[in-house]
Design a protein around this motif. Structure first.
Motif, PDB file in Angstrom:
ATOM      1  N   PHE A   1      -7.118  -4.440  -0.586  1.00 40.45           N
ATOM      2  CA  PHE A   1      -8.018  -4.981   0.350  1.00 40.45           C
ATOM      3  C   PHE A   1      -8.106  -6.487  -0.005  1.00 40.45           C
ATOM      4  O   PHE A   1      -8.374  -7.462   0.781  1.00 40.45           O
ATOM      5  CB  PHE A   1      -9.371  -4.265   0.163  1.00 40.45           C
ATOM      6  CG  PHE A   1     -10.559  -4.937   1.051  1.00 40.45           C
ATOM      7  CD1 PHE A   1     -10.632  -4.282   2.320  1.00 40.45           C
ATOM      8  CD2 PHE A   1     -11.420  -5.973   0.588  1.00 40.45           C
ATOM      9  CE1 PHE A   1     -11.549  -5.002   3.163  1.00 40.45           C
ATOM     10  CE2 PHE A   1     -12.253  -6.436   1.282  1.00 40.45           C
ATOM     11  CZ  PHE A   1     -12.401  -5.873   2.828  1.00 40.45           C
TER      12      PHE A   1
ATOM     13  N   LEU B   1      -5.438   0.766  -2.917  1.00 34.82           N
ATOM     14  CA  LEU B   1      -6.351   0.516  -1.977  1.00 34.82           C
ATOM     15  C   LEU B   1      -7.138  -0.663  -2.251  1.00 34.82           C
ATOM     16  O   LEU B   1      -7.525  -1.527  -1.496  1.00 34.82           O
ATOM     17  CB  LEU B   1      -6.823   1.636  -1.305  1.00 34.82           C
ATOM     18  CG  LEU B   1      -6.013   2.834  -0.404  1.00 34.82           C
ATOM     19  CD1 LEU B   1      -6.827   4.022  -0.635  1.00 34.82           C
ATOM     20  CD2 LEU B   1      -5.857   2.016   0.689  1.00 34.82           C
ATOM     21  N   LYS B   2      -7.809  -0.415  -3.260  1.00 36.71           N
ATOM     22  CA  LYS B   2      -8.813  -1.660  -3.684  1.00 36.71           C
ATOM     23  C   LYS B   2      -8.097  -2.996  -3.783  1.00 36.71           C
ATOM     24  O   LYS B   2      -8.684  -3.940  -3.217  1.00 36.71           O
ATOM     25  CB  LYS B   2      -9.224  -0.944  -5.167  1.00 36.71           C
ATOM     26  CG  LYS B   2     -10.417  -0.176  -5.111  1.00 36.71           C
ATOM     27  CD  LYS B   2     -11.748  -0.876  -4.750  1.00 36.71           C
ATOM     28  CE  LYS B   2     -12.946   0.042  -4.738  1.00 36.71           C
ATOM     29  NZ  LYS B   2     -14.267  -0.659  -4.185  1.00 36.71           N
TER      30      LYS B   2
ATOM     31  N   ASP C   1     -17.856   0.741  -1.455  1.00 36.58           N
ATOM     32  CA  ASP C   1     -16.942  -0.216  -0.605  1.00 36.58           C
ATOM     33  C   ASP C   1     -17.118  -1.560  -1.117  1.00 36.58           C
ATOM     34  O   ASP C   1     -17.207  -2.617  -0.610  1.00 36.58           O
ATOM     35  CB  ASP C   1     -18.006  -0.364   0.844  1.00 36.58           C
ATOM     36  CG  ASP C   1     -19.285  -0.259   0.657  1.00 36.58           C
ATOM     37  OD1 ASP C   1     -20.003  -0.383  -0.544  1.00 36.58           O
ATOM     38  OD2 ASP C   1     -20.015  -0.910   1.561  1.00 36.58           O
TER      39      ASP C   1
ATOM     40  N   GLU D   1     -11.590   6.905  -0.603  1.00 35.76           N
ATOM     41  CA  GLU D   1     -10.999   7.239  -1.740  1.00 35.76           C
ATOM     42  C   GLU D   1     -11.622   7.272  -3.034  1.00 35.76           C
ATOM     43  O   GLU D   1     -11.461   7.880  -3.928  1.00 35.76           O
ATOM     44  CB  GLU D   1      -9.527   6.811  -1.680  1.00 35.76           C
ATOM     45  CG  GLU D   1      -8.611   7.252  -0.704  1.00 35.76           C
ATOM     46  CD  GLU D   1      -7.283   7.484  -1.144  1.00 35.76           C
ATOM     47  OE1 GLU D   1      -7.041   7.201  -2.480  1.00 35.76           O
ATOM     48  OE2 GLU D   1      -6.153   7.608  -0.190  1.00 35.76           O
ATOM     49  N   THR D   2     -12.330   6.034  -2.872  1.00 38.12           N
ATOM     50  CA  THR D   2     -12.863   5.520  -4.174  1.00 38.12           C
ATOM     51  C   THR D   2     -14.624   5.894  -4.079  1.00 38.12           C
ATOM     52  O   THR D   2     -15.437   5.994  -5.133  1.00 38.12           O
ATOM     53  CB  THR D   2     -12.687   4.210  -4.568  1.00 38.12           C
ATOM     54  OG1 THR D   2     -13.534   3.286  -3.497  1.00 38.12           O
ATOM     55  CG2 THR D   2     -11.392   3.836  -4.723  1.00 38.12           C
TER      56      THR D   2
ATOM     57  N   VAL E   1      -5.221  -8.504   1.285  1.00 41.01           N
ATOM     58  CA  VAL E   1      -5.152  -8.731   2.835  1.00 41.01           C
ATOM     59  C   VAL E   1      -6.132  -9.481   3.016  1.00 41.01           C
ATOM     60  O   VAL E   1      -6.047 -10.678   3.747  1.00 41.01           O
ATOM     61  CB  VAL E   1      -5.587  -7.409   3.396  1.00 41.01           C
ATOM     62  CG1 VAL E   1      -5.674  -7.769   4.949  1.00 41.01           C
ATOM     63  CG2 VAL E   1      -4.435  -6.425   3.258  1.00 41.01           C
TER      64      VAL E   1
ATOM     65  N   ARG F   1     -10.305   3.497   4.218  1.00 42.92           N
ATOM     66  CA  ARG F   1      -9.551   4.388   3.389  1.00 42.92           C
ATOM     67  C   ARG F   1      -9.973   4.087   1.984  1.00 42.92           C
ATOM     68  O   ARG F   1     -10.257   5.140   1.340  1.00 42.92           O
ATOM     69  CB  ARG F   1      -7.909   4.040   3.549  1.00 42.92           C
ATOM     70  CG  ARG F   1      -7.336   4.902   4.704  1.00 42.92           C
ATOM     71  CD  ARG F   1      -7.040   6.248   4.277  1.00 42.92           C
ATOM     72  NE  ARG F   1      -6.327   6.362   2.938  1.00 42.92           N
ATOM     73  CZ  ARG F   1      -4.653   6.392   3.186  1.00 42.92           C
ATOM     74  NH1 ARG F   1      -4.394   6.579   4.497  1.00 42.92           N
ATOM     75  NH2 ARG F   1      -4.349   6.828   1.890  1.00 42.92           N
ATOM     76  N   GLY F   2     -10.230   2.794   1.527  1.00 46.65           N
ATOM     77  CA  GLY F   2     -10.550   2.542   0.382  1.00 46.65           C
ATOM     78  C   GLY F   2     -12.108   3.287  -0.191  1.00 46.65           C
ATOM     79  O   GLY F   2     -12.394   3.695  -1.052  1.00 46.65           O
TER      80      GLY F   2
ATOM     81  N   GLY G   1      -3.264   5.662  -3.041  1.00 44.65           N
ATOM     82  CA  GLY G   1      -4.082   5.682  -4.164  1.00 44.65           C
ATOM     83  C   GLY G   1      -5.173   4.779  -4.255  1.00 44.65           C
ATOM     84  O   GLY G   1      -5.020   3.630  -3.740  1.00 44.65           O
ATOM     85  N   ALA G   2      -6.326   4.840  -5.140  1.00 44.92           N
ATOM     86  CA  ALA G   2      -7.447   4.097  -4.877  1.00 44.92           C
ATOM     87  C   ALA G   2      -7.158   2.883  -5.636  1.00 44.92           C
ATOM     88  O   ALA G   2      -7.667   2.018  -4.709  1.00 44.92           O
ATOM     89  CB  ALA G   2      -8.686   4.945  -5.988  1.00 44.92           C
TER      90      ALA G   2
ATOM     91  N   LEU H   1       0.734  -1.128  -0.032  1.00 47.13           N
ATOM     92  CA  LEU H   1       0.062  -0.073   0.012  1.00 47.13           C
ATOM     93  C   LEU H   1       0.917   1.283  -0.017  1.00 47.13           C
ATOM     94  O   LEU H   1       0.191   2.213   0.021  1.00 47.13           O
ATOM     95  CB  LEU H   1      -0.894   0.041   1.322  1.00 47.13           C
ATOM     96  CG  LEU H   1      -1.778  -1.004   1.381  1.00 47.13           C
ATOM     97  CD1 LEU H   1      -2.401  -1.378   2.784  1.00 47.13           C
ATOM     98  CD2 LEU H   1      -3.038  -0.865   0.212  1.00 47.13           C
TER      99      LEU H   1
ATOM    100  N   LEU I   1      -5.505 -13.307   4.826  1.00 47.57           N
ATOM    101  CA  LEU I   1      -6.200 -13.629   6.142  1.00 47.57           C
ATOM    102  C   LEU I   1      -7.027 -15.153   6.099  1.00 47.57           C
ATOM    103  O   LEU I   1      -6.714 -15.709   7.044  1.00 47.57           O
ATOM    104  CB  LEU I   1      -7.197 -12.618   6.593  1.00 47.57           C
ATOM    105  CG  LEU I   1      -6.450 -11.213   6.946  1.00 47.57           C
ATOM    106  CD1 LEU I   1      -7.629 -10.144   7.544  1.00 47.57           C
ATOM    107  CD2 LEU I   1      -5.391 -11.551   8.187  1.00 47.57           C
TER     108      LEU I   1
ATOM    109  N   ILE J   1      -7.492  -4.210   8.401  1.00 51.31           N
ATOM    110  CA  ILE J   1      -8.229  -4.298   7.400  1.00 51.31           C
ATOM    111  C   ILE J   1      -9.438  -3.430   7.154  1.00 51.31           C
ATOM    112  O   ILE J   1     -10.045  -2.801   6.500  1.00 51.31           O
ATOM    113  CB  ILE J   1      -8.632  -5.868   6.954  1.00 51.31           C
ATOM    114  CG1 ILE J   1      -9.204  -6.159   5.597  1.00 51.31           C
ATOM    115  CG2 ILE J   1      -9.752  -6.391   7.854  1.00 51.31           C
ATOM    116  CD1 ILE J   1      -9.448  -7.548   5.253  1.00 51.31           C
TER     117      ILE J   1
ATOM    118  N   LEU K   1      -8.209  -0.344   6.294  1.00 54.48           N
ATOM    119  CA  LEU K   1      -7.899  -0.480   4.866  1.00 54.48           C
ATOM    120  C   LEU K   1      -9.200  -0.088   4.188  1.00 54.48           C
ATOM    121  O   LEU K   1      -9.341   0.507   3.032  1.00 54.48           O
ATOM    122  CB  LEU K   1      -7.270  -1.687   4.303  1.00 54.48           C
ATOM    123  CG  LEU K   1      -6.741  -1.847   3.216  1.00 54.48           C
ATOM    124  CD1 LEU K   1      -5.664  -1.016   2.913  1.00 54.48           C
ATOM    125  CD2 LEU K   1      -6.176  -3.185   3.101  1.00 54.48           C
ATOM    126  N   ALA K   2     -10.206  -0.783   4.512  1.00 56.79           N
ATOM    127  CA  ALA K   2     -11.569  -0.717   3.975  1.00 56.79           C
ATOM    128  C   ALA K   2     -11.919   0.799   4.134  1.00 56.79           C
ATOM    129  O   ALA K   2     -12.767   1.062   2.907  1.00 56.79           O
ATOM    130  CB  ALA K   2     -12.560  -1.765   4.619  1.00 56.79           C
TER     131      ALA K   2
END
Lengths: 510, 127
Positions: free
Chosen positions: A159, A155-156, B101, B97-98, A162, B93-94, A151-152, A147, A166, B87, B90-91
């Motif tokens: 996710f 991040l997408k 979800d 930013e976008t 990760v 922030r995502g 930036g978008a 990460l 997990l 996570i 992270l979710a």
């Protein structure tokens, strides 16, 4: 001297702590400390490799607790080779990151060191639960590195990355639990002796645990059908991170070799050769899938990602034989594909930063600066990646083909490897000719002189020099790797080094 | 009790897998949490189910329960706790930013190309 075995885990951990606590706001000093620590790590791992080259596995007992009870690190030829490869790769990538990537977010160098801690630990540990812990250390750092810069799209993709990891970690816990419930130990050397002695009623449980573990390692190694996270993740992350992540897929391959040669190897009784029926078919599909994906790629980065998937297929086809020629070829191909993949990711970045808004998309654009030099490096990297003479990819693929001659279904495997090589040539040729030859508008050459530093290009050249060296020194390298493969396939010296007795002697004494 | 623990693990896994397959980040995170709960309960049971037995040596103990799974489960809890925190951030922030979800990467190709800049693939060449 054998106290040195713990240093590849301790040194990055201390460096990372120093970077976070003392040098948090001082990027220049962070860079110095990080490079110095990585250089020291490289020197130490080379020392460990020399130490391990006598063919004798060595155990390091943390806190001097006796083996099946305490935590144990084990150095043998295989882990020493992986350690040298990791530190050499890190040492080469770091100057590239220092060119500016590390300033795009915070704590790049600390995360980089934590990543090295996790990877080195995974290569050294002699205990399944510690393998889980080091996997987690490695993954936590890799989330941060992946990460890095934000930036978008990152991040997408992050996710998903990760989330899939997990799930893999949870599966790892279930698998470890099943194995512990049946055998009562998680020490790999101890397991090697006990697995053959399991009561018939418990074998099904142990087998499910062992195969769940294979799923976890297959996710790490990007084996079809568990590969789909890789192109999305590696394409979205920054170039130095992607180059370092080249070693992470290899951690999966290493774990497969370690667990299924040591614990579930030829001497494991009813559960012997457990992974053998599963890996080669999946690896062939991986190879085909990756190569076809290369043809469908719309950016250079995607192309490289799918090449990584395909190269893992080639590697695991050879590894899946679990015999001496196969594992030797797999180790040779592993070193080659790590260096080549890293060079390709960095090249994709070099191209993208010179093409303004066209980035690394495979469409005609104004000619880039230093097109001849970068194009030449790309040509060399593509030759190495596809497996054309004279670079190491050719020798690697030749060794894989030779190792598989006579294996069940070998004409099909040969056809897959040779056919996909053709697809790879088409993919790389299309990408290279679009990027370097098809200038959209010849007059549009950007006027300003290229004031960018020469250092990143030197890094790529050094990585490619590594593959060239690997092909020049192919004779000594394969002889050395053959010894390492023989050692990796024979559990007895390993068990003796950890527990002090032979696996079969222990088993008979029960 | 075996039946209770086994079915609890099974139900937790089933719920976790169902939520994991949803298309938005929040159910996925809850699903991951359920899965890690299931793993923790499962790890507890691998040392066999024993009640009122000490895990450490004591002179007047009739028997012992295996202490190692408790150490393993503690490690697993710490790691999954940290991961869940990561996570969630992270979710968030995502999402910020976008503006979406969703878990899938459908928008990735559009997002990768900067929106304001022309796309020469579609013929709009900068003058």
């Amino acid at each position: 001297m054998s106290n040195l075995i713990v240093v590849p885990t301790v040194l990055p951990a201390m460096t990372a702590a120093l970077l976070i606590l003392a040098l948090r706001h001082d990027l220049a000093r962070q860079r110095i400390a990080s490079v110095a620590a990585t250089a020291a790590l490289l020197a130490i791992t080379i020392g460990l490799f020399m130490l391990a080259s006598d063919g004798q596995p060595r155990a390091y007992l943390l806190g001097n607790w006796p083996a099946p009870f305490g935590i144990v690190l084990v150095l043998d030829g295989l882990s020493a080779t992986m350690l040298v490869l990791t530190s050499a790769l890190a040492f080469l990538i770091l100057p590239y990151a220092i060119k500016g990537w590390d300033a795009q977010g915070r704590h790049f160098h600390a995360l980089f060191q934590f990543q090295l801690l996790g990877i080195n630990g995974a290569f050294l540990t002699g205990d399944l639960f510690n393998l889980f812990v080091f996997f987690e250390v490695m993954l936590i750092a890799s989330y941060g590195l992946m990460l890095h810069g934000g930036g978008a799209p990152r991040l997408k993709a992050g996710f998903q990355y990760v989330a899939i990891n997990l799930v893999a970690s949870t599966l790892f816990l279930f698998a470890v639990g099943l194995i512990y419930a049946v055998t009562g130990t998680l020490n790999m050397a101890d397991l090697a002796g006990k697995v053959a002695q399991i009561a018939a009623g418990d074998q099904a449980l142990l087998k499910s645990g062992a195969l769940m573990l294979l799923i976890v390692f297959a996710i790490k190694a990007a084996l079809v059908p568990l590969h789909w996270w890789l192109p999305a993740t590696y394409a979205a992350t920054s170039a130095p991170s992607a180059a370092l992540f080249m070693i992470m897929t290899k951690v999966g391959a290493y774990s497969i070799l370690r667990v299924y040669a040591l614990i579930f190897g030829a001497e494991a009784g009813a559960l012997a050769q457990l992974a053998n029926p599963w890996i080669p078919p999946a690896a062939i599909v991986t190879l085909v899938f990756g190569s076809v994906g290369m043809l469908a790629s719309r950016t250079l980065r995607d192309l490289v990602c799918f090449w990584v998937v395909a190269s893992m297929g080639t590697l695991l086809i050879a590894l899946g034989t679990f015999d001496l020629p196969g594992v030797t070829a797999a180790l040779y191909y592993l070193i080659h594909s790590t260096l080549t993949g890293a060079a390709l990711f960095l090249l994709a970045d070099l191209v993208a930063e010179r093409r303004a808004q066209w980035l690394d998309r495979l469409i005609p654009a104004p000619e880039i600066q230093r097109a001849t030099l970068i194009g030449g490096l790309f040509f060399l990297a593509a030759i190495a990646a596809v497996g054309m003479p004279p670079l190491s990819g050719f020798i690697g693929k030749l060794m894989v083909l030779e190792a598989l001659r006579g294996a069940p279904g070998w004409p099909l495997i040969w056809f897959a490897i040779l056919g996909t090589s053709l697809l790879m040539i088409v993919g790389f040729a299309h990408a290279g000719s679009t990027l370097f030859w098809k200038s959209r508008d010849a007059n549009k050459i950007v006027e300003e002189s290229d004031r960018r530093s020469f250092l990143p290009i030197v890094v790529v050249a050094l990585l490619l020099a590594g593959t060239a060296g690997l092909s020049v020194a192919a004779g000594p390298a394969t002889r050395s790797l053959e010894g390492i493969a023989r050692q990796a396939l024979d559990p007895n010296p390993y068990v003796r080094a950890v527990l002090g007795t032979d696996a079969r002697v222990r088993a008979a004494g029960r | 009790m075996e039946l209770l623990v086994a079915s609890a693990t099974g139900v937790l896994v089933a719920v976790g897998v169902y939520l994991l397959l949803r298309g938005r980040t929040f159910p996925v995170i809850v699903g991951l949490t359920f899965l890690s709960y299931a793993a923790n309960v499962f790890l507890f049971a691998i040392g066999r189910l024993a009640i009122n037995r000490p895990p450490i040596i004591s002179p007047n103990a009739s028997g012992y329960t295996d202490p190692l799974p408790q150490a393993l489960v503690l490690t697993a809890i710490v790691i999954s706790f940290g991961m869940t925190a990561l996570i969630v951030v992270l979710a968030l922030r995502g999402f910020l930013e976008t503006g979406s979800d969703r878990v899938d990467l459908d928008t990735l190709d559009d997002a990768r190309a900067p929106r304001k800049k022309p796309d020469p693939g579609r013929g709009d060449w900068p003058a």
